[in-house]
Motif scaffolding. Sequence first.
Motif, PDB file in Angstrom:
ATOM      1  N   ASN A  61       0.811  -1.219   0.000  1.00  0.00           N
ATOM      2  CA  ASN A  61       0.000   0.000   0.000  1.00  0.00           C
ATOM      3  C   ASN A  61       0.847   1.272   0.000  1.00  0.00           C
ATOM      4  OD1 ASN A  61       0.987  -0.317   2.570  1.00  0.00           O
ATOM      5  ND2 ASN A  61      -0.880   0.390   3.603  1.00  0.00           N
ATOM      6  N   ARG A  62       2.124   1.158  -0.339  1.00  0.00           N
ATOM      7  CA  ARG A  62       2.994   2.337  -0.374  1.00  0.00           C
ATOM      8  C   ARG A  62       2.536   3.273  -1.477  1.00  0.00           C
ATOM      9  NH1 ARG A  62       6.114   2.848  -4.755  1.00  0.00           N
ATOM     10  NH2 ARG A  62       6.782   1.011  -5.928  1.00  0.00           N
ATOM     11  N   PRO A  63       2.857   4.562  -1.357  1.00  0.00           N
ATOM     12  CA  PRO A  63       2.521   5.488  -2.456  1.00  0.00           C
ATOM     13  C   PRO A  63       3.257   5.090  -3.735  1.00  0.00           C
ATOM     14  CG  PRO A  63       3.112   6.694  -0.461  1.00  0.00           C
ATOM     15  CD  PRO A  63       3.471   5.254  -0.212  1.00  0.00           C
ATOM     16  N   LYS A  64       2.640   5.356  -4.857  1.00  0.00           N
ATOM     17  CA  LYS A  64       3.324   5.167  -6.130  1.00  0.00           C
ATOM     18  C   LYS A  64       4.374   6.265  -6.282  1.00  0.00           C
ATOM     19  CE  LYS A  64      -0.511   2.916  -8.547  1.00  0.00           C
ATOM     20  NZ  LYS A  64       0.161   1.603  -8.591  1.00  0.00           N
ATOM     21  N   LEU A  65       5.490   5.905  -6.861  1.00  0.00           N
ATOM     22  CA  LEU A  65       6.586   6.851  -7.042  1.00  0.00           C
ATOM     23  C   LEU A  65       6.589   7.371  -8.472  1.00  0.00           C
ATOM     24  CD1 LEU A  65       9.505   5.102  -5.125  1.00  0.00           C
ATOM     25  CD2 LEU A  65       7.906   6.843  -4.291  1.00  0.00           C
ATOM     26  N   CYS A  66       6.573   8.686  -8.584  1.00  0.00           N
ATOM     27  CA  CYS A  66       6.538   9.358  -9.882  1.00  0.00           C
ATOM     28  C   CYS A  66       7.827  10.143 -10.063  1.00  0.00           C
ATOM     29  CB  CYS A  66       5.326  10.291  -9.955  1.00  0.00           C
ATOM     30  SG  CYS A  66       5.223  11.266 -11.466  1.00  0.00           S
ATOM     31  N   GLY A  67       8.563   9.835 -11.113  1.00  0.00           N
ATOM     32  CA  GLY A  67       9.790  10.563 -11.411  1.00  0.00           C
ATOM     33  C   GLY A  67       9.525  11.685 -12.396  1.00  0.00           C
ATOM     34  N   ILE A  68      10.004  12.892 -12.081  1.00  0.00           N
ATOM     35  CA  ILE A  68       9.775  14.068 -12.927  1.00  0.00           C
ATOM     36  C   ILE A  68      11.044  14.362 -13.727  1.00  0.00           C
ATOM     37  CG2 ILE A  68       9.290  16.543 -12.963  1.00  0.00           C
ATOM     38  CD1 ILE A  68       8.094  14.465 -10.038  1.00  0.00           C
ATOM     39  N   PHE A  69      10.882  14.468 -15.039  1.00  0.00           N
ATOM     40  CA  PHE A  69      11.994  14.720 -15.946  1.00  0.00           C
ATOM     41  C   PHE A  69      11.607  15.825 -16.925  1.00  0.00           C
ATOM     42  CE2 PHE A  69      11.918  10.311 -14.642  1.00  0.00           C
ATOM     43  CZ  PHE A  69      13.221  10.044 -14.267  1.00  0.00           C
ATOM     44  N   LYS A  70      12.612  16.509 -17.442  1.00  0.00           N
ATOM     45  CA  LYS A  70      12.362  17.561 -18.419  1.00  0.00           C
ATOM     46  C   LYS A  70      13.434  17.517 -19.495  1.00  0.00           C
ATOM     47  CE  LYS A  70      11.341  22.494 -18.921  1.00  0.00           C
ATOM     48  NZ  LYS A  70      11.150  23.783 -18.212  1.00  0.00           N
ATOM     49  N   ASP A  71      13.028  17.096 -20.695  1.00  0.00           N
ATOM     50  CA  ASP A  71      13.936  17.024 -21.848  1.00  0.00           C
ATOM     51  C   ASP A  71      15.209  16.274 -21.501  1.00  0.00           C
ATOM     52  OD1 ASP A  71      12.172  18.549 -23.481  1.00  0.00           O
ATOM     53  OD2 ASP A  71      12.883  20.391 -22.530  1.00  0.00           O
ATOM     54  N   ASP A  72      15.070  15.191 -20.774  1.00  0.00           N
ATOM     55  CA  ASP A  72      16.223  14.413 -20.344  1.00  0.00           C
ATOM     56  C   ASP A  72      16.547  13.331 -21.374  1.00  0.00           C
ATOM     57  OD1 ASP A  72      18.281  13.447 -18.782  1.00  0.00           O
ATOM     58  OD2 ASP A  72      17.074  13.346 -16.951  1.00  0.00           O
ATOM     59  N   GLN A  90       6.931  11.194 -15.331  1.00  0.00           N
ATOM     60  CA  GLN A  90       6.299  12.466 -15.681  1.00  0.00           C
ATOM     61  C   GLN A  90       7.264  13.276 -16.539  1.00  0.00           C
ATOM     62  OE1 GLN A  90       4.571  14.772 -12.427  1.00  0.00           O
ATOM     63  NE2 GLN A  90       5.303  16.670 -13.370  1.00  0.00           N
ATOM     64  N   LEU A  91       6.806  13.706 -17.703  1.00  0.00           N
ATOM     65  CA  LEU A  91       7.647  14.429 -18.648  1.00  0.00           C
ATOM     66  C   LEU A  91       7.171  15.866 -18.769  1.00  0.00           C
ATOM     67  CD1 LEU A  91       7.920  11.591 -21.320  1.00  0.00           C
ATOM     68  CD2 LEU A  91       9.599  12.208 -19.556  1.00  0.00           C
ATOM     69  N   ASP A  92       8.017  16.812 -18.339  1.00  0.00           N
ATOM     70  CA  ASP A  92       7.637  18.227 -18.253  1.00  0.00           C
ATOM     71  C   ASP A  92       8.150  19.078 -19.407  1.00  0.00           C
ATOM     72  OD1 ASP A  92       6.431  17.653 -15.865  1.00  0.00           O
ATOM     73  OD2 ASP A  92       7.763  18.856 -14.612  1.00  0.00           O
ATOM     74  N   GLY A  93       8.877  18.499 -20.340  1.00  0.00           N
ATOM     75  CA  GLY A  93       9.508  19.297 -21.381  1.00  0.00           C
ATOM     76  C   GLY A  93       8.818  19.236 -22.728  1.00  0.00           C
ATOM     77  N   GLU A  94       9.647  19.231 -23.778  1.00  0.00           N
ATOM     78  CA  GLU A  94       9.132  19.223 -25.146  1.00  0.00           C
ATOM     79  C   GLU A  94       9.202  17.816 -25.750  1.00  0.00           C
ATOM     80  OE1 GLU A  94       7.767  21.889 -26.469  1.00  0.00           O
ATOM     81  OE2 GLU A  94       8.197  23.033 -24.634  1.00  0.00           O
ATOM     82  N   GLU A  95       9.090  16.813 -24.938  1.00  0.00           N
ATOM     83  CA  GLU A  95       9.184  15.438 -25.419  1.00  0.00           C
ATOM     84  C   GLU A  95       8.095  15.142 -26.454  1.00  0.00           C
ATOM     85  OE1 GLU A  95      10.622  15.852 -21.210  1.00  0.00           O
ATOM     86  OE2 GLU A  95       8.694  16.231 -22.188  1.00  0.00           O
ATOM     87  N   SER A  96       8.467  14.443 -27.510  1.00  0.00           N
ATOM     88  CA  SER A  96       7.528  14.131 -28.594  1.00  0.00           C
ATOM     89  C   SER A  96       6.761  12.848 -28.290  1.00  0.00           C
ATOM     90  CB  SER A  96       8.293  13.957 -29.906  1.00  0.00           C
ATOM     91  OG  SER A  96       9.063  12.768 -29.875  1.00  0.00           O
TER      92      SER A  96
END
Length: 220
Positions: A61-72, A90-96
Amino acid sequence: MIVKICGMRDAVNIHGVSQLGIEWLGLNFCPSDKRYVSQISSRAGIIPDYGSLKVDTSESNRPKLCGIFKDDMPQNIVTCVYNFNLDIVQLDGEESPVMLDNLRRTIDPDIHAGIKIMKTISVRTREDINQYKPYVNSADYFLFDMQTSEDCSKDWTILNEYDGNIPFLLSGNIGIEDLSSINDFSHPQFYGINIDQKFEKEPAMKDITLLKTFLEGVRR
């Protein structure tokens, strides 16, 4: 409605936040961010780096882990998914959309079966909502990052323009003062909210008491 707490880094603070029943925790892998979660160099040639943060992943029941990346670089994202046992990218940049598809094929199933991908869409006007359309076949979630106007007001009714079938999270400098607006907000694909800086004592350190008050108000 799920609640995602973004910008976590300290193991003790993460444990305290997890005890509140949070569904998702966000780890920021953008080097320019004050909440950046680093990796430790393996100093061994092609052997990948390893995680600098240990999160207990044994509890069902642990929280789900979300990794935040930007144009990496994709290889860096893949390494973080493996090292930190991420459930969501999670993709915060201009990823296609092509990049999202390739990333999923690389990770699922060999590295993390069932990995989910969330694409961030920055929204200031109603027209900005349409940025989601190229990603309808490649994203599992959208995060609509609502940009405040010059007078700092928040107009979430803009999201009424969203007519897609993919669930979304609402983001945009959300604080305890937004409780009433959140409870009044309705959309068939509204899945949850993303909160971060307004619940911090300092970068990456969340105020457990303030979070508890907020959660009691948003879940009543």
